[in-house]
Design an enzyme around this catalytic site. Structure first.
Site, PDB file in Angstrom:
ATOM      1  N   GLN A   8      16.318   3.496 -19.310  1.00  0.00           N
ATOM      2  CA  GLN A   8      17.666   2.971 -19.082  1.00  0.00           C
ATOM      3  C   GLN A   8      17.594   1.543 -18.527  1.00  0.00           C
ATOM      4  OE1 GLN A   8      20.578   4.117 -19.826  1.00  0.00           O
ATOM      5  NE2 GLN A   8      20.103   6.197 -20.501  1.00  0.00           N
ATOM      6  N   SER A   9      16.699   0.752 -19.074  1.00  0.00           N
ATOM      7  CA  SER A   9      16.447  -0.597 -18.568  1.00  0.00           C
ATOM      8  C   SER A   9      17.651  -1.521 -18.736  1.00  0.00           C
ATOM      9  CB  SER A   9      15.240  -1.189 -19.298  1.00  0.00           C
ATOM     10  OG  SER A   9      15.118  -2.571 -19.044  1.00  0.00           O
TER      11      SER A   9
END
Length: 326
Positions: free
Chosen positions: A190-191
């Site tokens: 979930q960068s």
């Protein structure tokens, strides 16, 4: 009185978890109305207009080295300019080496500096003996601390906002100067960095390739699990990103830079492309200039006001923001 500036660095998309039921039920993106509704729902049209070529396939998810698939393609036309302009460093930084020659203008700058209202919060509860109702900010007043917040979470819309955009102004200018046609970067599943890189790359006409670190990488490759459409992954897909996956073990053994290099080599040898490598967090000698420039911006804001700063506090991960501020 001690005065502190707090640099707010991220515009998180993780808080969209309450929309997961909506987005996780999408199995084939072949309905333009659904996609546009999602984009409106998540406010990503603040900077973009979009045209979609739909198919019955999902956006690309693959293990490093695996075969590429036909996918949904997303064509983006952004209002921002994709032309780099000459960069002049702050006078106090002119003696530093490797000064960038060009910079893009992607972020909404300068970001505001806001005084956190500790005095009002403490006054509101000064006659209240119940500590449970006491504002957490009242402690700042008790310690004689004045707290300002530099709102670097507001550098752009929800698809771009956060400290990474400052770095990308220099990194993507360098990519264009080298006549690259795509970018490759890496981050967590979930960068925020990967999300911002994908959106910014599309703004300047580059194709985004993302390596996402996830414990589910092997299962995704074996098709016993799926990456899904939640949080930042939804945004990554909307930008038409080619998504690769790696496990935390591979990330640790091989290293993030080597993984990025591996994908760059694959794109060059198998597709004839010219990718530009961006390290995790956009943190290298080029990207750090984003926060050298931010320091100059903050200094100018302080000098134009009646305030002064004793300390600057910020969160750090990959170290690029720390290097620039230091």
């Amino acid at each position: 009185m001690t005065t502190i500036a707090l640099v707010s660095t991220n515009n998180y998309c993780h808080h969209y978890h309450h929309h997961h039921k909506l987005v996780s039920n999408i199995r084939a993106i072949n309905n333009i109305a659904i996609l546009l509704s999602l984009m409106l729902f998540t406010s990503t049209l603040s900077r973009t207009t979009a045209a979609f070529i739909s198919s019955n396939h999902r956006p690309p998810v693959q293990r490093i080295g695996s075969q590429r698939h036909n996918t949904v393609r997303l064509l983006m036309t952004f209002q921002q300019s994709d032309t780099p302009f000459p960069y002049t460093p702050p006078a106090w930084a002119s003696r530093l080496t490797n000064v960038p020659q060009k910079r893009l203008q992607l972020a909404n700058l300068p970001t505001p500096v806001q005084l956190i209202g500790a005095n009002r919060s403490s006054t509101r509860h000064q006659n209240n003996n119940n500590n449970n109702n006491k504002s957490i900010l009242s402690r700042l007043n008790e310690l004689n601390i004045k707290l300002y917040m530099k709102r670097d979470d507001a550098t752009g819309g929800v698809e771009l906002g956060g400290n990474k955009l400052r770095k990308l102004e220099f990194l993507l200018a360098d990519a264009l100067a080298q006549v690259c046609d795509s970018v490759v970067t890496i981050g967590g599943e979930q960068s925020n960095h990967c999300r911002a890189t994908a959106a910014a790359a599309r703004m300047v006409g580059l194709s985004p390739n993302l390596i996402l670190r996830t414990r589910r990488a092997d299962k995704i490759y074996d098709k016993t699990d799926e990456l899904g459409f939640e949080g930042n992954i939804l945004f990554d897909r909307m930008m038409g990103s080619t998504i690769y996956t790696c496990t935390p073990g591979e990330y640790g053994r091989v290293g993030s830079n080597k993984l990025v290099e591996h994908v760059c080599d694959y794109i060059t040898s198998q597709e004839g492309g010219k990718p530009y490598a961006i390290p995790v967090g956009g943190s290298n000698a080029v990207g750090s200039w984003g926060y050298i420039n931010a320091v100059d911006e903050l200094m100018n804001q302080v000098e134009s006001s009646d305030s002064h700063l004793d300390h600057v506090v910020f969160a750090t991960g990959s170290g690029g923001t720390a290097a620039g501020i230091s």
